[in-house]
Motif scaffolding. Structure first.
Motif, PDB file in Angstrom:
ATOM      1  N   MET A   1       2.468  26.060 -34.552  1.00 44.30           N
ATOM      2  CA  MET A   1       3.820  25.662 -34.945  1.00 44.30           C
ATOM      3  C   MET A   1       4.729  25.559 -33.741  1.00 44.30           C
ATOM      4  O   MET A   1       4.635  26.341 -32.809  1.00 44.30           O
ATOM      5  N   ASN A   2       5.622  24.592 -33.781  1.00 44.04           N
ATOM      6  CA  ASN A   2       6.526  24.337 -32.661  1.00 44.04           C
ATOM      7  C   ASN A   2       7.319  25.578 -32.261  1.00 44.04           C
ATOM      8  O   ASN A   2       7.459  25.910 -31.092  1.00 44.04           O
ATOM      9  N   ASN A   3       7.811  26.282 -33.302  1.00 41.52           N
ATOM     10  CA  ASN A   3       8.618  27.467 -33.107  1.00 41.52           C
ATOM     11  C   ASN A   3       7.940  28.503 -32.210  1.00 41.52           C
ATOM     12  O   ASN A   3       8.551  29.106 -31.343  1.00 41.52           O
ATOM     13  N   VAL A   4       6.664  28.697 -32.465  1.00 44.20           N
ATOM     14  CA  VAL A   4       5.888  29.677 -31.712  1.00 44.20           C
ATOM     15  C   VAL A   4       5.864  29.284 -30.241  1.00 44.20           C
ATOM     16  O   VAL A   4       6.029  30.110 -29.353  1.00 44.20           O
ATOM     17  N   ASN A   5       5.711  27.970 -29.990  1.00 45.17           N
ATOM     18  CA  ASN A   5       5.681  27.515 -28.610  1.00 45.17           C
ATOM     19  C   ASN A   5       6.997  27.765 -27.902  1.00 45.17           C
ATOM     20  O   ASN A   5       7.014  28.172 -26.753  1.00 45.17           O
ATOM     21  N   VAL A   6       8.105  27.534 -28.624  1.00 45.14           N
ATOM     22  CA  VAL A   6       9.413  27.787 -28.021  1.00 45.14           C
ATOM     23  C   VAL A   6       9.531  29.265 -27.683  1.00 45.14           C
ATOM     24  O   VAL A   6       9.962  29.649 -26.603  1.00 45.14           O
ATOM     25  N   ARG A   7       9.105  30.113 -28.627  1.00 51.27           N
ATOM     26  CA  ARG A   7       9.172  31.557 -28.381  1.00 51.27           C
ATOM     27  C   ARG A   7       8.334  31.938 -27.169  1.00 51.27           C
ATOM     28  O   ARG A   7       8.736  32.744 -26.340  1.00 51.27           O
TER      29      ARG A   7
END
Lengths: 235, 253
Positions: free
Chosen positions: A1-7
């Protein structure tokens, strides 16, 4: 998920900032340590090395500050991320100042290198050792998120203050007896005062670390012995 | 600063048939302030908002337990007039939803429904509301044109004008900018700040920076519970609960 990458990106960026700050702390501590060594050993070359190295230290501090601003602009951090990046930005400034104070000590070392000391140096090297311990404790507290360690760093400032006052009183007595040592005596008082100021910057570091960990603004004086009224000529 | 409480809930539960959407909600909403509700999708924040003017009454199988006080009076009491309640507590939705009528008719609709017939009075209300929603200057010369000809951002401000035309006390906003571009969003955010001088605003948003920018107080919902609520500046610098920290720093959700 994109969110995980941002984190993950945020974590990696913060890790990079922490690493650079740790390097800066090492360099600042090193500057003071080498300057004191140069003073004690009357080693002018080493003193000049410290003075020359300061530009690099300043550049690194500036770079960290820029990186912090870039991080804020890109990720709009909140909560612990925000406290961490704000702390890093402030801590870089304190470490840069500690480096500058190391340069001041190095300049005194150059001035005092050509003649025998007015007295054997004992308290000043001791102050240097404690200062180094304080920096190490503050940075360990930062990396490990250890509030108790940060409080210990603050508490050590009491010993530094005691030693500085001791140097002052001792030199004062000696200068009263032998006015011809006033120049060198004053120089040593200045060195002790400089180390005392460097230790104050370390308590700032520890305060920032406590803010990161607890989310509450802390004052170093909370973790030091209560202030007693001073009667030593207003010092 | 003495804050007056506009809304207060006490042990409020919401069920949709056998699914419990809200669990033991105890919260206060301050008067003439902006309160933001944040949380991941499906956490209950929109459901909560819809309980505040009994919009959930329309949902088959929805059941509310506990109490919701508006100015100290439980809005779920059997003698509560729901029409009056919805006049006092207006709502703005995620997507702008103007009626397929003129701009003027959209704004005048509510006041007419509540019995205002005088044309000049209606004109005044329309102008005041459009000014209040910061869209008057853009539409004053074309009040008779269809509302659907406006841009998305303008439509949303028109819907805000329509909501404030009946002089509500509270404005509920359910993700009012999620369908808008950044410029239109900025105008709505600016508008929300001015609206709180006259109204109590409760806003659901998925945009955390938006909550941080415009709200005075923030409540974090997760799985139908309020995990943490308090002054916005504290929630975004030093949240007390680890789950709040994890959500706002993007560790989940």
């Amino acid at each position: 998920m994109n969110n995980v990458n941002v984190r993950q990106t945020i974590d990696a960026e913060l890790e990079g900032l922490r690493r650079n700050l740790l390097n800066l702390a090492n360099l600042a501590g090193e500057a003071v340590k080498k300057a004191l060594w140069a003073l004690c050993e009357q080693d002018k070359a080493l003193a000049r090395e410290v003075i020359d190295a300061d530009d690099d230290l300043d550049r690194r501090a500036l770079r960290i500050d820029e990186d912090c601003l870039r991080f804020i602009a890109r990720f709009q951090p909140v909560a612990q991320d925000l406290r961490t990046v704000s702390a890093i930005s402030h801590m870089a400034i304190d470490l840069e100042r500690i480096g500058d104070l190391g340069v001041n000590v190095a300049k005194s070392a150059v001035r005092l290198a050509d003649r025998p000391f007015v007295k054997p140096l004992i308290d000043i090297p001791r102050m240097g050792e404690i200062l180094q311990e304080m920096i190490d404790a503050a940075m360990r507290a930062f990396i490990n998120g250890d509030a108790e360690e940060a409080k210990r760093a603050c508490a050590m400032d009491d010993t530094i203050d005691d030693l500085e006052r001791q140097v002052f009183r001792e030199m004062l007595l000696m200068m009263m007896e032998k006015p011809r040592i006033i120049e060198d005596g004053t120089a040593l008082i200045t060195v002790a005062r400089t180390l005392e100021r460097a230790a104050d910057h370390v308590t700032n570091l520890a305060e920032r670390v406590l803010y990161v960990i607890t989310g509450k603004v802390a004052s170093a004086s909370q973790f030091r012995r209560p202030k007693e009224p001073r009667n030593d000529n207003g010092r | 600063m003495g804050k007056t409480i506009k809304f207060q809930t006490s042990a409020m539960n919401l069920w949709y048939d056998r699914f419990q959407a809200l669990k033991a909600i105890d919260i206060t909403i301050s008067e003439r302030a902006v309160t933001a509700f944040i949380g991941p999708s499906g956490c209950g924040k929109s459901s909560f908002l819809r309980c505040l003017n009994r919009m959930n009454d329309f949902v088959p199988g929805a059941r509310v337990e506990g109490e919701v006080f508006l100015d100290g009076r439980n809005i779920y009491d059997s003698d509560q007039d729901v029409i009056t309640l919805r006049r006092r507590v207006g709502m703005v939705f995620q997507r702008p939803n103007p009626f397929p009528a003129s701009i003027w008719d959209n704004v005048a609709y509510g006041p007419r429904l509540h019995g205002v017939r005088n044309r000049r009075e209606l004109d005044e209300i329309v102008e005041k509301s459009l000014r209040g929603a910061a869209i008057w200057d853009e539409v004053k010369d074309k009040l008779r044109t269809p509302a659907l000809a406006l841009s998305g951002g303008q439509q949303q401000r028109l819907c805000i004008a329509r909501a404030i035309a009946v002089e509500p006390e509270v404005l509920l906003m359910d993700e009012p900018t999620s369908a808008l571009d950044p410029m239109a969003t900025a105008r709505i955010e600016e508008l929300v700040r001015t609206l709180k001088e006259r109204f109590t605003v409760a806003i659901v948003t998925h945009n955390m920076q938006q909550a941080a920018r415009i709200s005075d107080e923030t409540a974090f919902f997760l799985d139908g519970e309020i995990i943490e609520s308090g002054p916005t500046h504290l929630i975004f610098t030093s949240p007390r609960d680890g789950r709040t920290e994890d959500y706002i720093t993007g560790r989940f959700g």
